[in-house]
Design a protein around this motif. Structure first.
Motif, PDB file in Angstrom:
ATOM      1  N   ALA A  90      29.243  42.436 -13.800  1.00  0.00           N
ATOM      2  CA  ALA A  90      30.653  42.054 -13.889  1.00  0.00           C
ATOM      3  C   ALA A  90      30.784  40.610 -13.433  1.00  0.00           C
ATOM      4  N   LEU A  91      31.758  39.919 -13.955  1.00  0.00           N
ATOM      5  CA  LEU A  91      32.054  38.549 -13.570  1.00  0.00           C
ATOM      6  C   LEU A  91      33.474  38.479 -13.019  1.00  0.00           C
ATOM      7  N   ASN A  92      33.686  37.584 -12.042  1.00  0.00           N
ATOM      8  CA  ASN A  92      34.997  37.366 -11.436  1.00  0.00           C
ATOM      9  C   ASN A  92      35.659  38.683 -11.037  1.00  0.00           C
ATOM     10  N   VAL A  93      35.076  39.323 -10.030  1.00  0.00           N
ATOM     11  CA  VAL A  93      35.498  40.646  -9.585  1.00  0.00           C
ATOM     12  C   VAL A  93      36.320  40.531  -8.304  1.00  0.00           C
ATOM     13  N   SER A  94      37.322  41.406  -8.167  1.00  0.00           N
ATOM     14  CA  SER A  94      38.122  41.480  -6.952  1.00  0.00           C
ATOM     15  C   SER A  94      38.437  42.946  -6.658  1.00  0.00           C
TER      16      SER A  94
ATOM     17  N   SER B 124      40.130  42.394   1.177  1.00  0.00           N
ATOM     18  CA  SER B 124      39.730  42.283  -0.222  1.00  0.00           C
ATOM     19  C   SER B 124      38.383  41.576  -0.297  1.00  0.00           C
ATOM     20  N   THR B 125      37.612  41.938  -1.309  1.00  0.00           N
ATOM     21  CA  THR B 125      36.311  41.324  -1.562  1.00  0.00           C
ATOM     22  C   THR B 125      36.309  40.785  -2.978  1.00  0.00           C
ATOM     23  N   GLN B 126      35.898  39.540  -3.129  1.00  0.00           N
ATOM     24  CA  GLN B 126      35.791  38.913  -4.447  1.00  0.00           C
ATOM     25  C   GLN B 126      34.366  38.386  -4.622  1.00  0.00           C
ATOM     26  N   ALA B 127      33.967  38.245  -5.882  1.00  0.00           N
ATOM     27  CA  ALA B 127      32.657  37.670  -6.187  1.00  0.00           C
ATOM     28  C   ALA B 127      32.696  37.069  -7.585  1.00  0.00           C
TER      29      ALA B 127
ATOM     30  N   GLU C  85      28.240  34.408  -4.815  1.00  0.00           N
ATOM     31  CA  GLU C  85      29.384  33.682  -4.250  1.00  0.00           C
ATOM     32  C   GLU C  85      30.473  34.647  -3.755  1.00  0.00           C
ATOM     33  N   PRO C  86      30.115  35.599  -2.886  1.00  0.00           N
ATOM     34  CA  PRO C  86      31.125  36.552  -2.418  1.00  0.00           C
ATOM     35  C   PRO C  86      32.078  35.935  -1.403  1.00  0.00           C
TER      36      PRO C  86
ATOM     37  N   ARG D 129      26.874  32.258  -0.105  1.00  0.00           N
ATOM     38  CA  ARG D 129      26.232  31.993  -1.400  1.00  0.00           C
ATOM     39  C   ARG D 129      25.845  33.290  -2.101  1.00  0.00           C
ATOM     40  N   SER D 130      25.378  34.278  -1.326  1.00  0.00           N
ATOM     41  CA  SER D 130      24.986  35.564  -1.910  1.00  0.00           C
ATOM     42  C   SER D 130      25.320  36.677  -0.932  1.00  0.00           C
ATOM     43  N   GLY D 131      25.337  37.890  -1.471  1.00  0.00           N
ATOM     44  CA  GLY D 131      25.663  39.022  -0.624  1.00  0.00           C
ATOM     45  C   GLY D 131      25.228  40.322  -1.242  1.00  0.00           C
ATOM     46  N   GLN D 132      25.362  41.360  -0.448  1.00  0.00           N
ATOM     47  CA  GLN D 132      24.973  42.694  -0.883  1.00  0.00           C
ATOM     48  C   GLN D 132      25.937  43.686  -0.252  1.00  0.00           C
TER      49      GLN D 132
END
Length: 192
Positions: free
Chosen positions: A54-58, A71-74, A90-91, A107-110
């Motif tokens: 997925a791209l541009n997720v919230s 809220s979490t976005q990426a 980019e979370p 920069r990154s996340g899990q």
């Protein structure tokens, strides 16, 4: 006659080892040469392919009363359901409370789906919006249900010209309380 029987016994005794030796020699000469294992012959494993992208997720989090907690976005998301993780590019994470808002970026996340733990890595920034207080570290773990964050990496904290460096930090995001541990060093610049 006894002499003939004795020779036959000697021939039988000698013929069995000679026969076995000859058979082994012929087998080694005719057998195919052993093959070395090459990259093509080595067993291969399936590539790690995500279940979904997925791209541009919230995603928003609410409590039982319907109040927005965070809220979490990426920019990008890859989900691996067998592993129970979601990789994020980019979370950013926002946590809301009565006192204000915390904003985290990396920069990154899990995201660990089962425990709802967000692991942020590389250039992690955490900022308290009302106070302009900022934290910078290499990695941070945010427990979303508990509204808590911690880092066991070195943390730089600054506000205006003041700077504090600590080995570890634990933050109760709901109560807006940060606890520093390990070696802690502060540079305080008084207002002129």
């Amino acid at each position: 006659m006894s002499r003939t029987r004795g020779l036959r016994r000697v021939r039988k005794r000698l013929s069995i080892p000679l026969l076995l030796s000859a058979t082994l020699l012929i087998y080694t000469m005719l057998a195919p040469a052993p093959r070395l294992i090459t990259e093509k012959a080595a067993p291969t494993t399936d590539a790690r392919i995500p279940d979904s992208y997925a791209l541009n997720v919230s995603v928003n989090d609410f409590n039982e009363e319907g109040i927005l907690l965070g809220s979490t976005q990426a920019q990008g998301l890859r989900r691996f359901p067998r592993e129970g993780i979601v990789e994020l590019d980019e979370p950013t994470r926002r946590n809301y409370s009565d006192d204000g808002e915390w904003f985290a970026s990396a920069r990154s996340g899990q995201l660990r789906e089962k425990t709802e733990v967000l692991i942020l890595e590389r250039e992690v920034r955490l900022q308290y919006a009302n106070d302009k207080l900022q934290f910078l570290t290499d990695s941070m773990i945010i427990n979303i249900p508990k509204q808590a964050a911690r880092s066991t990496s070195s943390v730089r904290i600054w506000q205006a010209d003041n700077e504090t460096v600590a080995q570890q930090i634990y933050i109760n995001l709901q109560k807006q309380v940060a606890s520093l541990s390990g070696s802690v060093r502060t540079v305080y610049v008084p207002d002129s």
